[in-house]
Design an enzyme around this catalytic site. Structure first.
Site, mmCIF file in Angstrom:
data_model
loop_
_atom_site.group_PDB
_atom_site.id
_atom_site.type_symbol
_atom_site.label_atom_id
_atom_site.label_comp_id
_atom_site.label_asym_id
_atom_site.label_seq_id
_atom_site.Cartn_x
_atom_site.Cartn_y
_atom_site.Cartn_z
ATOM 1 N N ASN A 12 13.663 -7.699 5.122
ATOM 2 C CA ASN A 12 14.256 -6.370 4.988
ATOM 3 C C ASN A 12 13.570 -5.351 5.893
ATOM 4 O OD1 ASN A 12 16.126 -7.089 3.004
ATOM 5 N ND2 ASN A 12 14.697 -6.693 1.338
ATOM 6 N N MET A 21 12.662 -14.646 -2.198
ATOM 7 C CA MET A 21 13.753 -15.030 -1.304
ATOM 8 C C MET A 21 13.427 -16.285 -0.507
ATOM 9 S SD MET A 21 16.428 -13.212 -1.624
ATOM 10 C CE MET A 21 17.223 -13.486 -0.049
ATOM 11 N N GLY A 22 12.197 -16.394 -0.028
ATOM 12 C CA GLY A 22 11.810 -17.587 0.714
ATOM 13 C C GLY A 22 11.955 -18.839 -0.124
ATOM 14 N N GLU A 41 7.889 -1.681 0.634
ATOM 15 C CA GLU A 41 8.354 -1.614 2.021
ATOM 16 C C GLU A 41 8.947 -0.252 2.364
ATOM 17 O OE1 GLU A 41 9.871 -5.936 3.279
ATOM 18 O OE2 GLU A 41 10.924 -5.157 1.517
ATOM 19 N N LYS A 71 22.136 -2.938 6.263
ATOM 20 C CA LYS A 71 21.331 -3.469 5.158
ATOM 21 C C LYS A 71 20.165 -2.531 4.844
ATOM 22 C CE LYS A 71 19.670 -6.546 2.206
ATOM 23 N NZ LYS A 71 19.027 -7.793 2.663
#
Length: 305
Positions: A103, A11-12, A270, A185
């Protein structure tokens, strides 16, 4: 604005190349040396539905981070955020905006330990991406961003930030209640990330299961109860609308969520900041959370294999 992206994984890197392509001065910061070296030596290789291209972007290791930046965007995974913030302290010192788009639950609380609340922007994004290897991402589908300053009333800076993101095609907007969006989210990810990881499928594959919606609801119902105990006005309908929407291949149906990617690459997930965080908070409040507790245990079992 001069931008640093801390946590230049899938994503970065997606945000990095899109911002750079719109003319923003972007530097990528990450802890994976092979990845950083590949970007510096060959450029970031990006595959999209329209083709592929190398993007010339400067990258640096977190422990070597230096320079002055107007904006720091954090995409570090929740369990690695504190370590990243410690390493990039020299970069944080000059930032007018430090924004977390990572996230999970608990990222704001971690960030507050390292930077003043007045520069913190919290946000969520539905953009997706996959890291194919060092210096190589596959970016498909579209998305958006919701963001909100936690304390600042400087609407000029907020407006410039949104304008910069939208000029890059990132579809950003200021939120009236970003904490609600973060919980929404997290609930979405507690469904899609966890089930796709356990069932070894992409988003569309999970959606094609005849029992997919009921499986999702069993998770979401518990999360809604826990959210309300935290004064977050989350509803089952809010989450399920997004869940059903992404099953469509034109949305994110072909995407393999990050938890699936992590398990396949032998990395920790995560889970403790998604279903695990919900389970901990629910149990502390005396709210039954057996589904989220079981899903957390199953992911940990997969990690241990």
């Amino acid at each position: 604005m001069k931008v640093a992206i801390a946590g230049a994984g899938a994503m970065g890197c997606r945000f990095g190349y899109m911002l750079a392509d719109s003319g923003v001065d972007v530097t990528l910061i990450d802890g994976w040396k092979t990845h950083v070296d590949a970007i510096n030596q060959q450029g970031l290789f990006v595959e999209t539905e329209r083709g592929s291209r190398h993007y010339s972007l400067p990258a640096m290791l977190a422990e070597d981070a230096h320079g002055e930046f107007d904006v720091v965007i954090l995409f570090t995974k929740a369990m690695q955020m504190a370590e990243m913030l410690q390493k990039i302290a020299p970069v944080l010192a000059s930032a007018k905006v430090v924004m977390t788009l990572s996230n999970g639950l608990g990222n704001i609380e971690t960030l507050e330990q390292y930077v003043d609340r007045s520069v913190i922007y919290a946000g969520v994004t539905l953009w997706s991406c996959e890291l194919e290897g060092p210096g190589h991402i596959r970016a498909t589908g579209s998305g958006n961003i919701e963001l909100q300053p936690l304390m600042s009333t400087d609407m000029t800076t907020a407006g410039r930030l949104v304008e910069m993101l939208n000029h890059a095609g990132l579809n950003a907007e200021l939120s009236a209640n970003v904490l609600l969006s973060i919980w929404k989210k997290a609930a979405f990810n507690s469904v899609m990330n966890t089930y796709c990881a356990l069932l070894d499928c992409n988003v569309g594959g999970f959606g094609r299961r005849p029992d997919a919606l009921e499986m999702a609801r069993t998770v979401v119902r518990e999360i809604v109860q826990v959210a309300r105990s935290q004064q977050i006005p989350l509803t089952e309908e809010m989450v399920m609308h997004t869940v059903q929407k992404v099953f469509d291949p034109r949305e994110s149906g072909e995407h393999y969520p990050s938890m699936h990617q992590d398990l396949h690459k032998g990395r920790l997930t995560e889970i403790d900041y998604l279903n695990g965080a919900v389970a901990r908070m629910g149990e502390a409040q005396g709210i039954p959370v057996p589904v989220n507790r079981l899903l957390t245990q199953l992911i940990h079992a997969k990690e241990a294999q």
